[in-house]
Design an enzyme around this catalytic site. Structure first.
Site, PDB file in Angstrom:
ATOM      1  N   ASP A   1      43.785  53.185  51.033  1.00 19.55           N
ATOM      2  CA  ASP A   1      44.159  51.868  51.535  1.00 19.55           C
ATOM      3  C   ASP A   1      45.118  51.146  50.588  1.00 19.55           C
ATOM      4  O   ASP A   1      45.976  50.379  51.025  1.00 19.55           O
ATOM      5  CB  ASP A   1      42.912  51.019  51.767  1.00 19.55           C
ATOM      6  CG  ASP A   1      42.197  51.386  53.059  1.00 19.55           C
ATOM      7  OD1 ASP A   1      42.757  52.179  53.850  1.00 19.55           O
ATOM      8  OD2 ASP A   1      41.088  50.894  53.285  1.00 19.55           O
ATOM      9  N   GLY A   2      44.971  51.384  49.277  1.00 25.01           N
ATOM     10  CA  GLY A   2      45.871  50.735  48.326  1.00 25.01           C
ATOM     11  C   GLY A   2      47.320  51.145  48.539  1.00 25.01           C
ATOM     12  O   GLY A   2      48.237  50.311  48.485  1.00 25.01           O
TER      13      GLY A   2
ATOM     14  N   ASN B   1      45.859  42.089  52.717  1.00 25.03           N
ATOM     15  CA  ASN B   1      44.414  41.913  52.541  1.00 25.03           C
ATOM     16  C   ASN B   1      44.050  40.508  52.084  1.00 25.03           C
ATOM     17  O   ASN B   1      43.327  39.791  52.759  1.00 25.03           O
ATOM     18  CB  ASN B   1      43.872  42.914  51.519  1.00 25.03           C
ATOM     19  CG  ASN B   1      43.296  44.154  52.158  1.00 25.03           C
ATOM     20  OD1 ASN B   1      43.285  44.291  53.371  1.00 25.03           O
ATOM     21  ND2 ASN B   1      42.824  45.076  51.330  1.00 25.03           N
TER      22      ASN B   1
ATOM     23  N   ARG C   1      34.357  25.458  40.436  1.00 21.68           N
ATOM     24  CA  ARG C   1      34.257  26.058  39.103  1.00 21.68           C
ATOM     25  C   ARG C   1      33.647  27.448  39.293  1.00 21.68           C
ATOM     26  O   ARG C   1      32.509  27.587  39.753  1.00 21.68           O
ATOM     27  CB  ARG C   1      33.383  25.204  38.185  1.00 21.68           C
ATOM     28  CG  ARG C   1      33.151  25.812  36.804  1.00 21.68           C
ATOM     29  CD  ARG C   1      32.553  24.805  35.850  1.00 21.68           C
ATOM     30  NE  ARG C   1      33.515  23.756  35.524  1.00 21.68           N
ATOM     31  CZ  ARG C   1      33.262  22.763  34.685  1.00 21.68           C
ATOM     32  NH1 ARG C   1      32.065  22.648  34.107  1.00 21.68           N
ATOM     33  NH2 ARG C   1      34.189  21.852  34.439  1.00 21.68           N
TER      34      ARG C   1
ATOM     35  N   ASP D   1      34.553  32.117  38.743  1.00 18.19           N
ATOM     36  CA  ASP D   1      35.418  33.170  38.205  1.00 18.19           C
ATOM     37  C   ASP D   1      36.722  33.237  38.984  1.00 18.19           C
ATOM     38  O   ASP D   1      37.719  33.766  38.488  1.00 18.19           O
ATOM     39  CB  ASP D   1      34.721  34.531  38.278  1.00 18.19           C
ATOM     40  CG  ASP D   1      33.687  34.722  37.175  1.00 18.19           C
ATOM     41  OD1 ASP D   1      33.518  33.816  36.340  1.00 18.19           O
ATOM     42  OD2 ASP D   1      33.046  35.794  37.151  1.00 18.19           O
TER      43      ASP D   1
ATOM     44  N   TYR E   1      37.831  43.250  48.953  1.00 16.53           N
ATOM     45  CA  TYR E   1      37.235  42.511  47.832  1.00 16.53           C
ATOM     46  C   TYR E   1      36.311  41.408  48.329  1.00 16.53           C
ATOM     47  O   TYR E   1      35.212  41.187  47.794  1.00 16.53           O
ATOM     48  CB  TYR E   1      38.375  41.951  46.977  1.00 16.53           C
ATOM     49  CG  TYR E   1      37.974  41.255  45.692  1.00 16.53           C
ATOM     50  CD1 TYR E   1      36.699  41.390  45.132  1.00 16.53           C
ATOM     51  CD2 TYR E   1      38.898  40.464  45.008  1.00 16.53           C
ATOM     52  CE1 TYR E   1      36.362  40.752  43.946  1.00 16.53           C
ATOM     53  CE2 TYR E   1      38.571  39.830  43.820  1.00 16.53           C
ATOM     54  CZ  TYR E   1      37.303  39.969  43.302  1.00 16.53           C
ATOM     55  OH  TYR E   1      36.970  39.337  42.135  1.00 16.53           O
TER      56      TYR E   1
ATOM     57  N   ALA F   1      31.694  34.346  42.097  1.00 16.94           N
ATOM     58  CA  ALA F   1      30.729  33.903  41.093  1.00 16.94           C
ATOM     59  C   ALA F   1      30.836  32.398  40.828  1.00 16.94           C
ATOM     60  O   ALA F   1      31.125  31.977  39.702  1.00 16.94           O
ATOM     61  CB  ALA F   1      30.911  34.686  39.783  1.00 16.94           C
TER      62      ALA F   1
ATOM     63  N   GLN G   1      47.155  43.965  43.604  1.00 14.29           N
ATOM     64  CA  GLN G   1      48.189  44.837  43.043  1.00 14.29           C
ATOM     65  C   GLN G   1      49.181  44.075  42.178  1.00 14.29           C
ATOM     66  O   GLN G   1      49.244  44.281  40.981  1.00 14.29           O
ATOM     67  CB  GLN G   1      48.890  45.595  44.181  1.00 14.29           C
ATOM     68  CG  GLN G   1      47.956  46.587  44.874  1.00 14.29           C
ATOM     69  CD  GLN G   1      48.592  47.321  46.024  1.00 14.29           C
ATOM     70  OE1 GLN G   1      49.647  46.960  46.523  1.00 14.29           O
ATOM     71  NE2 GLN G   1      47.939  48.387  46.489  1.00 14.29           N
TER      72      GLN G   1
END
Length: 306
Positions: A76-77, A151, A179, A181, A194, A216, A250
């Site tokens: 897929d990448g 994506n 706030r 990640d 993802y 997160a 990417q």
């Protein structure tokens, strides 16, 4: 949409660069097409990597100019990389899976000649997948940096530790401060990438929406949100910790504190061709092993390949 006539004459082949397993299937596929009278070319880096001679080579940037179809061998990448390049040219892509899950490269390598034969006869399902465009507005007033994604657009903290603070506005109206990640802005196509791994929903590509998924978050009340694809997002880097923006995981763009990122629907769409039996939920069942329950085993065994 099922088509009955094929418009293809000139076909380019592209693959994952430096893949040790690419030469064999690439040469088989090129010969398969040449024997059927198609004009075959090889993307230049793919040709250099595999050392497959005897075919014209074409730079990746020029693939969309003189070709009617591009066939991508890889995961897929690899498909994402070529989809971004080809979207402005409205050239369709077919994916041969040499990766793992293969949500976009959905033709198994073992069946590529049979399935491609059907597609080249006009028996295929075509999808046009919505894409994202992100603009990074620099505090220096310099020209904005613009990237496209099929994506997702992701803003993540750096490797130094600590969280980042982001301000989120939708259509000019302040929504919330985050706030965390980072944050993922995903298309329905990217909902199985993802975004899914951090708790986002799976969204049918038929729906005209985007999803915002915190990564997160410091406050557990921050949950994924679904918004219309017509919305314009503005994300402000309020506190930076080596944050960067990523397009389809990417391309990377470093961000500075105070800079703004606008994200909205791209003018371009990715054109994907699937085998005639393609069905989105059948694909999910196969890739995510949803059929592995006793009462469905018999159905799963008899379910045809995509």
């Amino acid at each position: 949409m099922l088509n009955s006539e094929t418009p293809f004459t000139r076909i380019a082949l592209a693959g994952r660069r430096d893949s040790p397993d690419l030469f064999g299937p690439l040469s088989v596929l090129a010969d398969f097409l040449l024997r059927r009278g198609y004009q075959v070319s090889i993307e230049s880096e793919t040709a250099a990597s595999t050392k497959l001679n005897g075919y014209p080579s074409v730079a990746a940037e020029a693939l969309g100019i003189n070709n009617d179809l591009v066939i991508v061998l890889g995961g897929d990448g690899t498909m994402l990389s070529f989809a971004r390049r080809l979207a402005p040219f409205d050239v369709p892509l077919v994916g041969i899976n040499q990766g793992r899950l293969g949500f976009l490269t959905d033709i198994p390598q073992a069946y590529m000649e049979v399935m491609l034969g059907d597609i080249l006869k006009g028996r295929f399902v075509e999808e046009k997948r919505t894409m994202l465009e992100a603009r990074v507005l620099r505090e220096t007033g310099s020209t904005p940096t613009v990237v496209q994604a099929l994506n997702d657009i992701t803003i993540n903290r750096g490797s130094g530790g600590g969280v980042i603070d982001l301000g989120i506005a939708v259509d000019g109206q302040f929504a919330y401060s985050l706030r965390a990640d980072g944050i993922i802005v995903a298309t329905p196509t990217g909902s199985t990438a993802y975004a899914l791994s951090v708790g986002g929903p799976i969204v049918s590509p038929m729906l005209p929406v985007f999803i915002l998924v915190p990564v997160a978050p410091h406050a557990l009340t921050h949950r994924p949100i679904v918004i219309p694809e017509t919305a314009k997002l503005t994300i402000t880097v309020e506190r930076n910790n080596e944050a960067s923006l990523y397009a389809d995981s990417q391309s990377q763009i470093p961000l500075a504190q105070g800079e703004e990122i606008t994200i909205e629907r791209s003018l371009y769409k990715a054109r994907l061709l699937h085998p005639s039996r393609y069905d989105y939920f059948s694909m999910l069942r196969q890739k995510l092993h949803w059929t592995e329950t006793p009462e469905r085993l018999r159905v799963a065994i008899n379910e045809p390949l995509l």
